[in-house]
Design a protein around this motif. Structure first.
Motif, PDB file in Angstrom:
ATOM      1  N   TRP A   1       0.814  -1.210   0.000  1.00 50.25           N
ATOM      2  CA  TRP A   1       0.000   0.000   0.000  1.00 50.25           C
ATOM      3  C   TRP A   1       0.848   1.261   0.000  1.00 50.25           C
ATOM      4  CZ3 TRP A   1      -5.367   0.505  -0.027  1.00 50.25           C
ATOM      5  CH2 TRP A   1      -6.089  -0.685   0.074  1.00 50.25           C
ATOM      6  N   ALA A   2       0.297   2.300  -0.641  1.00 54.29           N
ATOM      7  CA  ALA A   2       0.866   3.652  -0.577  1.00 54.29           C
ATOM      8  C   ALA A   2      -0.291   4.631  -0.416  1.00 54.29           C
ATOM      9  CB  ALA A   2       1.668   3.984  -1.830  1.00 54.29           C
ATOM     10  N   ILE A   3      -0.064   5.641   0.409  1.00 52.36           N
ATOM     11  CA  ILE A   3      -1.035   6.717   0.608  1.00 52.36           C
ATOM     12  C   ILE A   3      -0.540   7.926  -0.150  1.00 52.36           C
ATOM     13  CG2 ILE A   3      -2.201   8.178   2.304  1.00 52.36           C
ATOM     14  CD1 ILE A   3      -1.682   6.024   4.377  1.00 52.36           C
ATOM     15  N   VAL A   4      -1.343   8.432  -1.054  1.00 51.13           N
ATOM     16  CA  VAL A   4      -0.968   9.556  -1.903  1.00 51.13           C
ATOM     17  C   VAL A   4      -1.899  10.724  -1.616  1.00 51.13           C
ATOM     18  CG1 VAL A   4      -0.596  10.352  -4.269  1.00 51.13           C
ATOM     19  CG2 VAL A   4      -0.178   7.959  -3.681  1.00 51.13           C
ATOM     20  N   GLY A   5      -1.316  11.897  -1.456  1.00 46.39           N
ATOM     21  CA  GLY A   5      -2.129  13.083  -1.216  1.00 46.39           C
ATOM     22  C   GLY A   5      -1.262  14.292  -0.971  1.00 46.39           C
TER      23      GLY A   5
ATOM     24  N   LEU B   1      -6.005  10.567  -0.963  1.00 46.43           N
ATOM     25  CA  LEU B   1      -6.669  11.452  -0.016  1.00 46.43           C
ATOM     26  C   LEU B   1      -7.214  12.687  -0.718  1.00 46.43           C
ATOM     27  CD1 LEU B   1      -4.223  11.312   3.034  1.00 46.43           C
ATOM     28  CD2 LEU B   1      -6.151   9.820   2.478  1.00 46.43           C
ATOM     29  N   GLY B   2      -8.434  13.016  -0.406  1.00 48.52           N
ATOM     30  CA  GLY B   2      -9.055  14.229  -0.912  1.00 48.52           C
ATOM     31  C   GLY B   2      -9.001  15.330   0.126  1.00 48.52           C
ATOM     32  N   PRO B   3      -9.701  16.425  -0.100  1.00 47.59           N
ATOM     33  CA  PRO B   3      -9.702  17.531   0.860  1.00 47.59           C
ATOM     34  C   PRO B   3     -10.490  17.194   2.120  1.00 47.59           C
ATOM     35  CG  PRO B   3     -11.206  17.988  -0.944  1.00 47.59           C
ATOM     36  CD  PRO B   3     -10.505  16.711  -1.292  1.00 47.59           C
TER      37      PRO B   3
ATOM     38  N   VAL C   1      -9.930  13.600  -9.744  1.00 44.39           N
ATOM     39  CA  VAL C   1      -9.929  14.097  -8.377  1.00 44.39           C
ATOM     40  C   VAL C   1      -9.068  15.347  -8.349  1.00 44.39           C
ATOM     41  CG1 VAL C   1      -9.294  13.582  -6.011  1.00 44.39           C
ATOM     42  CG2 VAL C   1     -10.227  11.785  -7.462  1.00 44.39           C
ATOM     43  N   GLU C   2      -9.628  16.444  -7.928  1.00 44.58           N
ATOM     44  CA  GLU C   2      -8.943  17.727  -8.047  1.00 44.58           C
ATOM     45  C   GLU C   2      -7.843  17.856  -7.004  1.00 44.58           C
ATOM     46  OE1 GLU C   2     -11.414  21.073  -8.179  1.00 44.58           O
ATOM     47  OE2 GLU C   2     -12.548  20.405  -9.909  1.00 44.58           O
ATOM     48  N   LEU C   3      -6.666  18.183  -7.467  1.00 47.70           N
ATOM     49  CA  LEU C   3      -5.551  18.501  -6.594  1.00 47.70           C
ATOM     50  C   LEU C   3      -5.641  19.963  -6.211  1.00 47.70           C
ATOM     51  CD1 LEU C   3      -2.701  16.712  -8.555  1.00 47.70           C
ATOM     52  CD2 LEU C   3      -4.081  15.808  -6.700  1.00 47.70           C
TER      53      LEU C   3
END
Length: 696
Positions: free
Chosen positions: A72-76, A278-280, A304-306
């Motif tokens: 797993w990797a968490i990106v945000g 991850l989103g806002p 998904v908007e950065l």
């Protein structure tokens, strides 16, 4: 009959809920529709804004022995909550309902007693510049120049002491984690290239070396899960190349199981199989298999908007931050049809860098400015071991010993080299943080540190008044109790806690920085979305926004990325003669980084505009003139011709487009000379420039 050992509360609660433990069949962490809070929510009527829900209705499971391996990797973005999510996985923060989070595998009889506690079984390694050095073990000096001094304190533990856990002043004779397995110790030291550092004090390590040591110490703790928060940040390309397969091997063997936290612009290792995006507002936008998540983010145009997304239906929107109202650049009229406007935009975007600079310099300047830094025969040694300048260098057709280097007014330099090559040492000589700056043949602003015949020496206060600096070292020692405004105003103070000498013009400059980066510095910022046309543009542009929020936010309470932005603004706001940026852009998201570089280049005078694009043209971003109504009375501009810039970075994208000259330092023990070069334009347009820097 012998009574079975008592389980910790969180494991007893799990067993009492009716689940069965089946050893390797159970997940290590299981969260089912859990909502988390930093503080226990009180009676109804409590202000929800002061204690908002964290990751509401979160569902996540990390298997202990999955049939198909899961990596797993968490990106945000930097402020999306990657570290907070890691804390939740370790058992921190309050969970509602309390049974929504459990650790089934840790309750099984197959797990050793020391792994029954999630705090031990799940280890976290982060690189957020917190005070206390390495893992809060006190292995850093008490002040900035302590790492360069010959005097050794009782707390100056070596790398070997740190890896073994021998960092207590009064250690117990018997300690569980003291008996480190020698075979594992040797393997970790070899894999992370720490052989030459084991006898060096931890406080003497460079930033990249410190990161490798922290990862090694976490691996020796034998955790079941290792959470690595942006592990590649600040590492040089050779180290990343060596670290990536090491992490892959650990993940493949599940010893330990790895979870990586990465920024959107980071390279995603090819061995990662599952992603959490991850989103806002501390929420998960997507999670699942890698291909599925990437398709959801990048495919079908439903992205998904950065934080950098400021587009809508091929129309122009204000960017998140100060609304970027603008006027077009060039000769085209406002009434130009959309197709002609798109062609014009495309032409400008392909002929300019991300900061709006030409991709190639039209003419080369032959005028040389005043020498701000002069180094002649500079060699820094610790005993017989050279740390910088242990080579012979060709200078004007002659072979000279040591480092010979001159930085002149108006020049933009990039300093590169592997971790431990002496980059930070070089900057410490310029900023006079290094004790050997007194004895070496170095002139800063035309004067040496010690007085000479007919010429007085230059004091540390004179040097600091004319140099603006941002670095991980400053970040580690900077007071956390100062407000965001006080952090930027500190540029005019003699010390971190000194009283700044401010004028009306200084206040205007500080306010300009705060307004321009309000979205990045103020967690409570919210923009008013809308679509604006040139016809009603002047009526829609708001007046100056209040900056009172900057007095209420402490530096230590701001997100890591916001702290980096504040320290960068502190370095450039007073227009010093020399700006020194040592990995100043690391830890920032792509858009925040580019916005800082745009501000470094143009100040308030230029802004970003966005175009969504279509099936033919992808979404793009370009640089335009800032609308006059958004400029302050005393317009803050970027670096001027009378200033010089020195930038240190390990990442190509974190090198400002202003940089033209570069120096590449060799490994300290190689005795190879430093190499020099020059770009014809921004580095992003030089296809072979980065390879040439690293001698690939």
């Amino acid at each position: 009959m012998r009574r079975p050992p008592t389980l910790p509360f969180h494991l007893r609660a799990f067993r009492s809920s009716g689940y069965k433990t089946r050893g390797g069949q159970e997940p290590i962490v299981r969260i089912h529709e859990g909502t988390f809070y930093r503080e226990y929510p009180s009676a109804p009527g409590q202000d929800a804004a002061s204690n908002p829900a964290i990751f509401p209705q979160l569902t996540f499971s990390l298997q202990s022995h999955a049939k198909d391996p899961q990596h797993w990797a968490i990106v945000g973005p930097s402020n999306a909550g990657k570290t907070t999510l890691f804390q939740i996985l370790r058992g921190q923060h309050i969970c509602f309902p309390s049974t929504a989070r459990s650790f089934p595998y840790l309750a099984s009889e197959t797990v050793s007693p020391r792994h029954r506690n999630p705090a031990r079984a799940i280890q976290y390694v982060g690189f957020d510049g917190e005070r206390g050095g390495v893992g809060k073990s006190g292995t850093r000096g008490a002040y900035l120049s302590a790492r360069y001094e010959s005097r050794r304190e009782a707390t100056d533990f070596t790398v070997m002491d740190y890896l073994r856990g021998d960092t207590d002043l009064n250690p117990l004779e018997e300690r569980e984690d003291k008996n480190t397995d020698r075979e594992s110790l040797g393997k970790v030291i070899n894999d992370l290239r720490l052989e030459a550092l084991v006898n060096m004090p931890m406080g003497n390590l460079s930033n990249g070396q410190t990161r490798r040591a922290r990862i090694a110490r976490a691996l020796l703790g034998d955790p079941l899960i290792l959470l690595l928060d942006e592990p590649f940040m600040g590492l040089d390309p050779p180290t990343i190349t060596a670290l990536n397969p090491l992490l892959h091997n650990l993940a493949r063997m599940s010893s330990p199981r790895l979870l990586l936290a990465l920024r959107p612009q980071d390279l995603l290792p090819d061995w990662i199989t599952h992603l959490i995006y991850l989103g806002p507002n501390l929420k998960i936008a997507q999670q699942g298999k890698r291909k599925k998540v990437l398709t959801a983010i990048q495919g079908r145009g439903e992205e998904v908007e950065l934080p950098s997304s400021g587009y809508h239906h091929s129309r122009f929107l204000p960017q998140r931050g100060i609304p970027q109202f603008f006027r077009s650049i060039g000769t085209e009229s406002v009434a130009t049809p959309l197709q002609r406007r798109q062609n014009f935009i495309e032409k400008r975007m392909t002929s300019r860098s991300r900061e709006g600079l030409p991709l190639k310099d039209s003419k080369k300047s032959t005028q040389q400015g005043e020498a701000l830094v002069e180094m002649r025969d500079v060699c820094v040694k610790y005993g017989d071991k050279p740390a910088l300048g242990g080579w012979c260098q060709e200078v004007d057709g002659h072979t000279r010993e040591g480092l010979w280097w001159t930085v002149r007014r108006g020049e933009r330099w990039g300093v590169f080299g592997p971790n431990g090559s002496g980059k930070t040492t070089l900057l410490s000589l310029i900023c006079s943080d290094h004790p050997q700056a007194y004895s070496l043949p170095i002139k800063v602003f035309g004067r040496a540190r010690l007085p000479r015949l007919g010429q007085p020496g230059i004091s540390i206060f004179d040097i600091q008044a004319r140099i603006g600096q941002s670095s991980p070292e400053i970040h580690a020692f900077f007071p956390r109790n100062l407000s965001i405004r006080q952090t930027i105003e500190n540029a005019w103070a003699d010390t971190y806690l000194g009283t700044p000498r401010l004028s009306y013009g200084n206040d205007i400059s500080v306010d300009a920085c705060l307004r321009w980066f309000e979205a990045e510095l103020n967690p409570a910022f919210s923009s008013q979305p809308g679509i604006f046309s040139q016809k009603n543009l002047d009526e829609k542009v708001p007046g100056p926004r209040s900056t009172d929020w900057a007095d209420d936010i402490r530096f230590g309470d701001a997100p890591f990325s916001a702290q980096r932005v504040a320290l960068l603004l502190r370095a450039i706001v007073k227009k010093p003669d020399l700006v020194v940026l040592d990995e100043a852009f690391s830890g920032m998201d792509e858009y925040v980084r580019d916005k800082c570089m745009l501000f470094l280049t143009w100040g308030e005078t230029r802004s970003f505009a966005f175009f969504k694009g279509d099936q033919v043209r992808p979404r793009r971003r370009w640089v335009i003139d800032t609308h006059p109504k958004l400029l302050t009375s005393n317009v803050f501009e970027g670096l001027s011709d009378h200033q010089a810039l020195i930038c240190v970075s390990h990442v190509k994208e974190e090198v400002p487009g202003l940089v033209r000259d570069w120096i590449s330092l060799p490994e300290a023990s190689s005795r190879r000379p430093a190499r020099f070069g020059r770009f014809d334009g921004p580095l992003e347009a030089d296809t072979g420039g980065w390879d040439e820097i690293w001698n690939v």
